[in-house]
Write a protein that holds these residues in place. Structure first.
Motif, short mmCIF file in Angstrom:
data_model
loop_
_atom_site.label_atom_id
_atom_site.label_comp_id
_atom_site.label_asym_id
_atom_site.label_seq_id
_atom_site.Cartn_x
_atom_site.Cartn_y
_atom_site.Cartn_z
N SER A 127 46.43 39.32 52.00
CA SER A 127 46.05 39.07 50.61
C SER A 127 45.19 37.82 50.51
O SER A 127 45.13 37.00 51.44
CB SER A 127 47.31 38.87 49.75
N MET B 76 37.27 42.08 42.35
CA MET B 76 38.16 43.03 43.02
C MET B 76 38.30 44.31 42.20
O MET B 76 38.30 45.42 42.74
CB MET B 76 39.53 42.40 43.25
N LYS C 237 37.03 48.22 43.23
CA LYS C 237 37.92 49.39 43.30
C LYS C 237 37.21 50.63 42.77
O LYS C 237 37.36 51.74 43.31
CB LYS C 237 39.21 49.13 42.52
N ASP D 226 46.91 42.23 46.28
CA ASP D 226 45.52 41.78 46.41
C ASP D 226 45.42 40.26 46.37
O ASP D 226 44.64 39.65 47.11
CB ASP D 226 44.66 42.39 45.29
N PRO E 162 43.37 44.99 40.31
CA PRO E 162 44.05 44.42 41.47
C PRO E 162 45.44 43.93 41.10
O PRO E 162 45.73 43.66 39.93
CB PRO E 162 43.14 43.25 41.89
#
Length: 256
Positions: free
Chosen positions: A199, A119, A123, A175, A129
């Motif tokens: 999520s 994650m 980004k 997240d 996250p």
């Protein structure tokens, strides 16, 4: 919000009417229900109304005992969750749900660490996250290495803990959301799953009931326990000793 009781009712109705209770043990930290179909444990959640546990459950319906999960006395509800787990947390039912057999660790935070790392990489801006953990767990280092972790706890154990009422503000947009299985006993799970619908959502701990209704309600991962040694579990719960690390439980993961 849909009927919050529907999650409980769908879990309860799957238990056969002819499955009978063999014993009920409420210890200092956990409770254990032994039935003809297997044994289940749950952490003992204190609080709520003081309704007290009814006696004389041996030989009665496991489904009826599991309905105690709906009690507003959280100790009684904990026994109900253990009864749910006596049916649902059995290998013959878990294999059909997506039992994870190739993980390096059954620790859910170790399992989630590479997920959080991916994650962060996706980004692409150097940010991390955001993970919201409901319940104070001792082993958060693996996931905290890759994510900003916020812990919500009804009874704060650290200066950094936030009250569980912060869930309404912090879960939307998170997240990763990790919640203790004890949220089923204290009746917050339906709302928490709803708040975390966008999520990656995980239900973890010995109280976690591993079943399709929890996955259908919004959980992506359930990390719970199967009673591997019923005699040892009975001795430990009766003595009020901790189950973690005792060998009485086998920790398992089910993921969508």
């Amino acid at each position: 919000m849909t009927d919050a009781w529907s999650l409980y009712d769908r879990m309860i109705v799957q238990i056969p009417e002819d499955a009978l209770v063999r014993s009920v043990i409420m210890g200092a930290h956990h409770c254990l229900v032994e039935a003809e179909c297997g044994s289940g444990v749950a952490a003992l959640h204190r609080g709520g109304a003081r309704l007290r546990m009814e006696r004389g459950w041996v030989g009665r319906s496991l489904r009826e005992l599991a309905a105690c999960a709906k009690s507003w006395d959280f100790e009684v509800a904990s026994v109900g969750v253990a009864a749910l787990n006596a049916w649902h947390n059995q290998h013959e039912r878990l294999d059909a749900l997506g039992l994870v057999t190739d993980a390096e660790s059954t620790d859910p935070f170790v399992f989630l660490a590479p997920v959080a790392a991916r994650m962060a990489a996706e980004k692409g801006d150097g940010s991390r996250p955001r993970a919201v953990v409901i319940g104070h767990f001792p082993y958060l280092a693996a996931i905290a290495e890759h994510a900003e972790v916020v812990v919500l706890e009804r009874a704060s154990r650290a200066d950094t803990d936030l009250p569980d009422t912060a869930c309404e503000y912090l879960l939307p947009g998170a997240d990763i959301v990790v919640m203790t299985g004890m949220t089923l006993a204290n009746k917050t799970m339906p709302r928490l799953l709803e708040l975390a619908r966008d999520s990656l959502t995980c239900v973890v701990g010995p109280s976690a009931t591993i079943c399709a209704p929890v996955l259908e309600a919004g959980a992506d991962l359930i990390a719970g326990s199967v009673v591997a040694d019923a005699a040892l579990a009975r001795e430990i719960v009766t003595c009020g000793a901790p189950l973690h690390g005792s060998g009485a439980l086998e920790h398992v993961l089910v993921a969508l």
